[in-house]
Design a protein around this motif. Structure first.
Motif, mmCIF file in Angstrom:
data_model
loop_
_atom_site.group_PDB
_atom_site.id
_atom_site.type_symbol
_atom_site.label_atom_id
_atom_site.label_comp_id
_atom_site.label_asym_id
_atom_site.label_seq_id
_atom_site.Cartn_x
_atom_site.Cartn_y
_atom_site.Cartn_z
ATOM 1 N N ARG A 72 0.829 -1.209 0.000
ATOM 2 C CA ARG A 72 0.000 0.000 0.000
ATOM 3 C C ARG A 72 0.864 1.261 0.000
ATOM 4 O O ARG A 72 0.590 2.220 -0.714
ATOM 5 C CB ARG A 72 -0.923 -0.010 1.213
ATOM 6 C CG ARG A 72 -1.881 1.169 1.285
ATOM 7 C CD ARG A 72 -2.696 1.129 2.556
ATOM 8 N NE ARG A 72 -3.700 2.171 2.573
ATOM 9 C CZ ARG A 72 -4.440 2.475 3.644
ATOM 10 N NH1 ARG A 72 -4.288 1.796 4.767
ATOM 11 N NH2 ARG A 72 -5.342 3.442 3.591
ATOM 12 N N ILE A 73 1.928 1.263 0.797
ATOM 13 C CA ILE A 73 2.779 2.433 0.908
ATOM 14 C C ILE A 73 3.564 2.671 -0.383
ATOM 15 O O ILE A 73 3.732 3.817 -0.819
ATOM 16 C CB ILE A 73 3.725 2.294 2.119
ATOM 17 C CG1 ILE A 73 2.913 2.405 3.404
ATOM 18 C CG2 ILE A 73 4.807 3.355 2.091
ATOM 19 C CD1 ILE A 73 2.082 3.672 3.517
ATOM 20 N N ARG A 74 4.047 1.598 -1.005
ATOM 21 C CA ARG A 74 4.764 1.766 -2.268
ATOM 22 C C ARG A 74 3.845 2.347 -3.342
ATOM 23 O O ARG A 74 4.269 3.204 -4.137
ATOM 24 C CB ARG A 74 5.354 0.428 -2.734
ATOM 25 C CG ARG A 74 6.573 -0.001 -1.946
ATOM 26 C CD ARG A 74 7.237 -1.216 -2.552
ATOM 27 N NE ARG A 74 8.419 -1.608 -1.802
ATOM 28 C CZ ARG A 74 9.608 -1.076 -1.958
ATOM 29 N NH1 ARG A 74 9.797 -0.128 -2.885
ATOM 30 N NH2 ARG A 74 10.639 -1.479 -1.232
ATOM 31 N N LEU A 77 3.414 6.132 -2.502
ATOM 32 C CA LEU A 77 4.587 6.931 -2.814
ATOM 33 C C LEU A 77 4.822 7.020 -4.327
ATOM 34 O O LEU A 77 5.270 8.055 -4.834
ATOM 35 C CB LEU A 77 5.822 6.344 -2.125
ATOM 36 C CG LEU A 77 5.854 6.483 -0.597
ATOM 37 C CD1 LEU A 77 7.034 5.711 -0.015
ATOM 38 C CD2 LEU A 77 5.913 7.950 -0.178
ATOM 39 N N THR A 78 4.521 5.945 -5.032
ATOM 40 C CA THR A 78 4.637 5.973 -6.490
ATOM 41 C C THR A 78 3.694 7.009 -7.078
ATOM 42 O O THR A 78 4.075 7.810 -7.951
ATOM 43 C CB THR A 78 4.339 4.586 -7.083
ATOM 44 O OG1 THR A 78 5.310 3.647 -6.608
ATOM 45 C CG2 THR A 78 4.378 4.627 -8.606
ATOM 46 N N GLN A 79 2.464 7.023 -6.590
ATOM 47 C CA GLN A 79 1.501 8.010 -7.069
ATOM 48 C C GLN A 79 1.925 9.428 -6.689
ATOM 49 O O GLN A 79 1.753 10.375 -7.465
ATOM 50 C CB GLN A 79 0.111 7.710 -6.503
ATOM 51 C CG GLN A 79 -0.539 6.477 -7.087
ATOM 52 C CD GLN A 79 -2.000 6.358 -6.701
ATOM 53 O OE1 GLN A 79 -2.470 7.005 -5.770
ATOM 54 N NE2 GLN A 79 -2.726 5.535 -7.415
ATOM 55 N N LEU A 80 2.484 9.575 -5.507
ATOM 56 C CA LEU A 80 2.945 10.885 -5.063
ATOM 57 C C LEU A 80 4.077 11.380 -5.974
ATOM 58 O O LEU A 80 4.154 12.572 -6.301
ATOM 59 C CB LEU A 80 3.419 10.801 -3.614
ATOM 60 C CG LEU A 80 3.306 12.072 -2.758
ATOM 61 C CD1 LEU A 80 1.885 12.598 -2.732
ATOM 62 C CD2 LEU A 80 3.788 11.785 -1.344
ATOM 63 N N GLY A 81 4.957 10.471 -6.371
ATOM 64 C CA GLY A 81 6.009 10.837 -7.311
ATOM 65 C C GLY A 81 5.449 11.261 -8.655
ATOM 66 O O GLY A 81 5.898 12.243 -9.260
ATOM 67 N N ALA A 139 10.908 8.894 -6.722
ATOM 68 C CA ALA A 139 11.650 9.191 -7.945
ATOM 69 C C ALA A 139 11.422 8.105 -8.996
ATOM 70 O O ALA A 139 11.208 8.402 -10.178
ATOM 71 C CB ALA A 139 13.142 9.327 -7.632
ATOM 72 N N GLU A 140 11.460 6.846 -8.566
ATOM 73 C CA GLU A 140 11.219 5.748 -9.505
ATOM 74 C C GLU A 140 9.789 5.796 -10.036
ATOM 75 O O GLU A 140 9.551 5.516 -11.214
ATOM 76 C CB GLU A 140 11.481 4.420 -8.809
ATOM 77 C CG GLU A 140 12.960 4.162 -8.509
ATOM 78 C CD GLU A 140 13.159 3.016 -7.535
ATOM 79 O OE1 GLU A 140 12.155 2.356 -7.189
ATOM 80 O OE2 GLU A 140 14.315 2.792 -7.113
ATOM 81 N N GLY A 141 8.833 6.161 -9.173
ATOM 82 C CA GLY A 141 7.455 6.281 -9.623
ATOM 83 C C GLY A 141 7.296 7.368 -10.667
ATOM 84 O O GLY A 141 6.612 7.175 -11.688
ATOM 85 N N ALA A 142 7.937 8.517 -10.432
ATOM 86 C CA ALA A 142 7.840 9.620 -11.379
ATOM 87 C C ALA A 142 8.438 9.260 -12.733
ATOM 88 O O ALA A 142 7.958 9.693 -13.784
ATOM 89 C CB ALA A 142 8.539 10.848 -10.810
#
Length: 392
Positions: A72-74, A77-81, A139-142
């Motif tokens: 859930r957290i990953r 954070l991916t969406q936040l990126g 950063a990886e998500g972005a």
């Protein structure tokens, strides 16, 4: 992440962000450290930093408290990126933010007025691991998405359904690929560089049509401009869709949805999308507001329910009667629809039982979400079955 490290982080956060003043101080230290080292980064942020700082601390608290739920957290954070692409944020910005966060945490722990724990090598190692996890995941998500960071839309309709509430309809080209239940960052021409999150109230469609329900927040900057100053033809800018409210159709569990005010928008979009499916789980949708007149979209939800027997709509108002200044007639439910209940929506829902066998979604103001979760948990609802978006 090791359970010992998680426990150390959670205890540390409880100490440095135990009230609103300490949260504000934490965010101020973070941005001071960031801009002192990188003055040019200030141009990436809006002039007014109060809401930005609040979102920063809210995000950190959500991540730390839910670290055991790594998947859930990953995703969060991916969406936040992805969302931060609208600011032009790149990998070096994330590294700088990680350094500033560690400095802010260390400074908080070194201030006796804001800390119950001493800064230790173990605590420094824990926060270093945490900040590296956060910034690298963002950063990886972005960098993982090749879709546009920004989307344009044209206002085609602006309807004042209440004195302080408007429904705004837009058309985008190309259509924004959001999922029913998600939200997007919105920037309006009346308030440039001031972003706010709003959730589309209809499912995505090939025509690029969007609908937002916006309530004027007293003392706010953006929502009053949307409600009172928006004109047909205005050009809005929107960012990458975010959020995790969705029905899991791989499980057999039925669904409980609880929405208050304009918080019904992501729930409304989901039941509209579900109405296009052949089979659905049972859905109990509680729709709340302070006064009966605040249940502004009740007729639409009743119409959906009348043609979809899996959907039960339960209206709830805190007050039994409309205020003296509202002159409109009270809505009467169609035959077979649930009559309106009275009381705080969380307590009303909890009176029906624990709902322990349901997928649960809550959407509304932060205070409404908090009190509703408290009421449900007091009634025996497992916390891991409750979904809500931490930033919306």
């Amino acid at each position: 992440m090791d359970p010992t490290v998680i426990a150390r982080l959670q205890s540390s956060l409880d100490a440095l962000a135990d009230d609103d003043d300490s949260r504000a101080h934490f965010s101020a230290l973070f941005y001071t450290a960031l801009f002192a080292e990188h003055p040019l980064y200030r141009s990436l942020f809006p002039a007014g930093m109060e809401s930005q700082g609040h979102r920063f601390v809210t995000a950190i608290e959500f991540v730390v408290k839910n670290l055991p739920q790594q998947r859930r957290i990953r995703k969060f954070l991916t969406q936040l990126g992805l969302d931060h692409r609208r600011y032009g944020v790149e990998r070096e910005h994330y590294r700088a933010a990680g350094v500033a966060m560690r400095r802010a945490v260390k400074s908080m722990h070194g201030t006796s007025a804001h800390s119950r724990y001493k800064w230790t090598p173990e605590l420094e190692e824990a926060w270093s691991e945490f900040t590296e996890f956060v910034v690298s995941t963002m950063a990886e998500g972005a960098e993982s998405d090749t879709t546009p960071a920004l989307w344009g839309g044209t206002v085609v309709s602006h309807e004042r359904v209440l004195d302080d509430l408007a429904i705004v309809r837009l058309e985008t080209d190309p259509p924004i690929p959001y999922g029913a239940g998600q939200y997007v960052g919105v920037q309006v021409p009346q308030r440039p560089r001031m972003w706010r999150y709003y959730s589309p109230a209809i499912p995505t469609n090939p025509f690029g049509q969007l609908e937002f329900h916006v309530r004027k927040v007293s003392g706010g900057w953006v929502s009053p401009a949307i409600v009172t100053e928006t004109n047909v033809g205005d050009q809005w800018v929107m960012s990458t869709p975010l959020g995790g409210l969705e029905v899991d159709f791989t499980h057999d569990r039925d669904v409980l949805m609880i929405g208050s005010g304009t918080g019904i928008a992501p729930l409304r979009a989901q039941v509209m999308e579900m109405s296009q499916r052949a089979q659905n789980p049972r859905v109990h949708l509680f729709v709340g507001g302070r006064y009966p007149c605040d249940l502004y979209d009740l007729e639409t939800l009743w119409h959906i329910s009348l043609s979809n027997p899996w959907l039960t709509v339960v209206p709830v108002s805190e007050e039994a009667e409309n205020p003296w200044w509202h002159s409109g007639p009270a809505l009467e439910p169609p035959f077979g629809m649930h009559s309106r209940l009275t009381g705080p929506i969380g307590r009303v829902v909890a009176r029906f039982g624990s709902w322990a066998d349901r997928q649960i979604q809550i959407s509304g103001s932060p205070s409404m979400i908090k009190t509703t979760i408290y009421a449900l948990r007091a009634g025996g609802t497992p916390i891991d079955q409750i979904l809500h978006d931490p930033l919306y």
